[in-house]
Write a protein that holds these residues in place. Structure first.
Motif, mmCIF file in Angstrom:
data_model
loop_
_atom_site.group_PDB
_atom_site.id
_atom_site.type_symbol
_atom_site.label_atom_id
_atom_site.label_comp_id
_atom_site.label_asym_id
_atom_site.label_seq_id
_atom_site.Cartn_x
_atom_site.Cartn_y
_atom_site.Cartn_z
ATOM 1 N N ILE A 1 48.030 11.631 80.439
ATOM 2 C CA ILE A 1 48.613 11.406 79.109
ATOM 3 C C ILE A 1 48.852 12.737 78.390
ATOM 4 C CG2 ILE A 1 47.875 9.013 78.752
ATOM 5 C CD1 ILE A 1 45.519 10.107 77.042
ATOM 6 N N LEU A 2 47.984 13.725 78.604
ATOM 7 C CA LEU A 2 48.196 15.044 77.981
ATOM 8 C C LEU A 2 49.469 15.697 78.510
ATOM 9 C CD1 LEU A 2 44.561 16.453 77.965
ATOM 10 C CD2 LEU A 2 45.985 16.077 75.948
ATOM 11 N N GLY A 3 49.635 15.657 79.835
ATOM 12 C CA GLY A 3 50.827 16.263 80.435
ATOM 13 C C GLY A 3 52.095 15.524 80.040
ATOM 14 N N ALA A 4 52.018 14.193 79.981
ATOM 15 C CA ALA A 4 53.188 13.417 79.544
ATOM 16 C C ALA A 4 53.569 13.791 78.110
ATOM 17 C CB ALA A 4 52.884 11.922 79.646
ATOM 18 N N ALA A 5 52.567 13.969 77.256
ATOM 19 C CA ALA A 5 52.836 14.390 75.875
ATOM 20 C C ALA A 5 53.489 15.774 75.840
ATOM 21 C CB ALA A 5 51.530 14.397 75.067
ATOM 22 N N LEU A 6 53.079 16.656 76.755
ATOM 23 C CA LEU A 6 53.648 18.010 76.793
ATOM 24 C C LEU A 6 55.129 18.016 77.158
ATOM 25 C CD1 LEU A 6 50.734 20.043 78.413
ATOM 26 C CD2 LEU A 6 51.695 20.377 76.127
ATOM 27 N N LEU A 7 55.609 16.962 77.813
ATOM 28 C CA LEU A 7 57.045 16.873 78.111
ATOM 29 C C LEU A 7 57.861 16.930 76.827
ATOM 30 C CD1 LEU A 7 57.038 13.985 80.746
ATOM 31 C CD2 LEU A 7 57.352 16.420 81.214
#
Length: 291
Positions: A280-286
């Motif tokens: 979820i953190l990486g998806a948010a970073l998109l």
């Protein structure tokens, strides 16, 4: 910068979280994956947005081959039936009125670990996620190596490990994820006539010779995958995430022992700092990184 919604779609569960610009998770929940997937996903995202009106954009990490430019799932095998060819970005933007970006799930783990986690400050990193399948992500000179004409870059789970081996969901024989993944580990346990769950297997490997043999075969195959990737990428670090990584303290020594003779150069192996929050953190970073 307002908050964003990060969505991590796996074969068994969907993890959703609201994240601010400094990477704090303000709200999160996990729901079981249901098929057909898209209407269920949209329904749950709209439900969360109704409660959290300050969300400005949505980032989605999903299992499967992804074209990040179109935000479309190109191919997802039978792990997510009917998910292939879904234009996730287009449909979700229409449904929510918000900007949406979509990437492969292992690629977003690589983003999270590079920005906030184990790979901070490094420029060449390979991420392996050991979950339902075997996912891969590559940070190349600080940038995500992704896409490709068919969305298949860094799909390490589909490198052939054993020619003419076990049939994979993709239809080919001997793919790495048939030997190195959470699903593969459960199959190995069953084949060995054991009744342990994967975490129990690692715990019993200290005293049970059968369990120890399964663990050594599993970590031996993982070592083969890592050594091949080193020849291709000459990375500074390998980060291992996904469900199997949660018990890494019980199997890391076995992996290191088998990997050492196979390495061309020294290589750091780390467990994903965020474990299952990396998705979820990486998806948010998109959406956070580019605003």
């Amino acid at each position: 910068m307002e908050n964003v919604l990060g969505v991590d779609i796996g074969g068994t569960k969907i993890h959703l979280g609201i994240i601010n610009a400094s990477g704090q998770i303000l709200y999160e929940e996990k729901i079981p994956t249901q098929i057909p997937l898209y209407p269920y996903l949209e329904e749950n995202i709209l439900r969360i947005l109704a409660d959290q009106p300050d969300v400005s954009a949505i980032g989605v990490g999903t299992h499967g081959f992804v074209d990040p430019k179109q935000g479309k799932v190109i191919y997802s095998a039978e792990t997510l039936p009917g998910w292939s060819n879904t234009p996730v970005k287009e449909w979700l933007e229409k449904a929510t009125g918000k900007r949406v970006e979509v990437e492969n799930d292992a690629n977003v783990v690589a983003l999270a670990e590079a920005k906030f986690g184990a790979a901070q400050g490094l420029s060449r990193v390979v991420v392996l996620t050991l979950g339902t399948g075997l996912g891969g992500g590559v940070l190349w000179d600080g940038k995500l190596l992704s896409g490709g004409p068919y969305g298949g870059a860094a799909e390490f789970g589909h490198m052939i490990l054993y020619p003419n081996g076990i049939k994979c969901a993709c239809g080919r024989l001997g793919c790495s994820e048939m030997y190195v993944s959470g699903t593969a580990l459960r199959n190995r346990i069953e084949t060995a006539g054991l009744t342990f769950t994967p975490p129990e297997l690692f715990e019993h490997a200290q005293s049970d010779p059968k369990a120890k043999k399964v663990v050594e075969e599993f970590t031996g195959d993982l070592a083969l995958v890592i050594s091949s990737l080193q020849a291709a990428f000459d990375m500074e670090m390998v980060i291992i995430g996904g469900g199997v990584s949660e018990a890494a303290d019980l199997w890391m020594e076995s992996l290191q022992q088998q990997l050492q003779p196979m390495l061309l150069n020294p290589l750091d192996i780390e467990v994903a700092r965020f474990e299952n929050d990396a998705g979820i953190l990486g998806a948010a970073l998109l959406v956070l990184e580019t605003e």
